[in-house]
Design an enzyme around this catalytic site. Structure first.
Site, PDB file in Angstrom:
ATOM      1  N   ASP A 104      30.666  15.527  28.728  1.00 29.55           N
ATOM      2  CA  ASP A 104      31.445  14.297  28.571  1.00 29.55           C
ATOM      3  C   ASP A 104      32.732  14.339  29.421  1.00 29.55           C
ATOM      4  O   ASP A 104      33.111  15.399  29.944  1.00 29.55           O
ATOM      5  CB  ASP A 104      31.690  13.966  27.090  1.00 29.55           C
ATOM      6  CG  ASP A 104      32.648  14.918  26.411  1.00 29.55           C
ATOM      7  OD1 ASP A 104      33.755  15.136  26.941  1.00 29.55           O
ATOM      8  OD2 ASP A 104      32.289  15.444  25.337  1.00 29.55           O
TER       9      ASP A 104
HETATM   10  N1  URA Z   1      29.367  18.742  23.274  1.00 25.23           N
HETATM   11  C1  URA Z   1      30.341  17.842  23.469  1.00 25.23           C
HETATM   12  O1  URA Z   1      31.015  17.434  22.528  1.00 25.23           O
HETATM   13  N2  URA Z   1      30.561  17.402  24.723  1.00 25.23           N
HETATM   14  C2  URA Z   1      29.853  17.839  25.776  1.00 25.23           C
HETATM   15  O2  URA Z   1      30.097  17.419  26.893  1.00 25.23           O
HETATM   16  C3  URA Z   1      28.851  18.775  25.552  1.00 25.23           C
HETATM   17  C4  URA Z   1      28.614  19.210  24.291  1.00 25.23           C
END
Ligand code: URA
Length: 236
Positions: A104
Site C-alpha cells: 500500500d
Molecule cells: N499489509 C498491509 O497492511 N499493507 C501492505 O502493503 C501489505 C501488507
C-alpha cells in the site's frame, strides 16, 4: 526476422552456425524446407529444426525493488501520482514489467516486479501460501494477549485470517517493534489485523517474500534477482 537470427534467438546455435543448419536443409517453416538464410520468419510461423519446434527464448526480467512510502504499486496512475515504475528509470522503458502483488501507499519494502506472467500468478496464488515477512511499529507496549488474538486469526471482511507468526523484536519504552509473518496477501492485511485490536501500525516494511530477503537494498533502489533467487521462485 531473418531465419538465421531467429534460430540464434531460439538458443539453437550462433547466427553463423544457424546458417549451416539452414543450408543443410534441416529447417522447415510451416512444413516447407528452407535453405536460404535470407528468408524471413513472420509472427505465427511454425519453425522446426530436424522436426523439433524452434521457439525464441524470451528473456524475462525479474527485479526486486525497495519501495519507499509515498508511491503506489501500479504501472500507471490517472492522477499522475508517483508509481513504482517511476523508480525503475529508463532502462526498462517499453518492457511489460508489472508488480507482483501490492504494497500500500504508506508501506515500504520488498516488491518484486517481472515480465513473467506465469511466475507472477504462481507467487500471488493463495494456494501457494508464500510467506511475507514485515517489520511493524506500534506505539506503546503490546501485550502477549493482544498478539495472541492476531496470531490465532481475526475476522476481516467476514473471513478469518490464517494463523500467523508475530514476535516482539523490541520495546524501547515508547514503540514496539514487531516481526509479522503472514501467508496471505489480503488488502492492507497487516494494518487491518492490528485495527481489529484497536492498534495503529505507524510504520510497515516488508523485508521478505518466501526465502527472498530485502537485505541492504536502499530505499527506492532496485536490483535484478540472482539466478538462484529466480530458480527458487520458479519452484514455489
Ligand atoms: N499489509 C498491509 O497492511 N499493507 C501492505 O502493503 C501489505 C501488507
Amino acid at each position: 526476422m531473418r531465419i538465421n537470427k531467429y534460430l540464434a534467438e531460439c538458443g539453437f546455435a550462433s547466427r553463423r552456425a544457424s546458417e549451416k543448419i539452414i543450408t543443410d536443409g534441416r529447417v522447415k517453416i510451416n512444413g516447407k524446407t528452407v535453405t536460404e538464410f535470407a528468408v524471413s520468419v513472420e509472427e505465427g510461423d511454425f519453425v522446426t529444426v530436424d522436426g523439433k519446434r524452434a521457439e525464441p527464448i524470451h528473456k524475462h526480467i525479474y527485479l526486486m525493488l525497495n519501495k519507499p512510502k509515498g508511491c503506489i504499486t501500479t504501472t500507471s496512475d490517472e492522477k499522475g501520482r508517483k508509481t513504482v515504475m517511476d523508480l525503475l528509470g529508463k532502462k526498462f522503458e517499453g518492457k511489460r514489467i508489472f508488480p507482483v502483488g501490492r504494497l500500500d501507499y504508506d508501506t515500504e519494502g520488498l516488491l518484486l516486479l517481472t515480465t513473467d506472467g506465469d511466475l507472477c500468478n504462481r507467487i500471488s496464488h493463495p494456494r501457494n501460501e508464500i510467506t511475507k515477512t514485515y517489520i511493524a511499529k506500534i506505539e506503546n507496549e503490546v501485550s502477549e494477549d493482544e498478539l495472541n488474538n492476531i496470531r490465532g486469526g481475526v475476522i476481516l471482511d467476514g473471513v478469518k485470517t490464517k494463523h500467523c507468526r508475530v514476535s516482539v523484536l523490541e520495546f524501547d519504552g515508547k514503540i514496539t517493534r514487531l516481526e509479522v509473518v503472514i501467508s496471505e496477501g489480503r488488502n492492507r492485511q497487516v494494518r487491518r489485523m492490528f485495527e481489529t485490536i484497536n492498534r495503529e501500525v505507524i510504520f510497515l516494511k516488508r523485508v521478505g517474500v518466501g526465502e527472498l530477503k530485502l537485505g541492504g537494498l536502499g530505499r527506492g533502489e532496485w536490483r535484478e534477482l540472482k539466478p538462484k533467487e529466480i530458480e527458487y521462485l520458479k519452484k514455489v
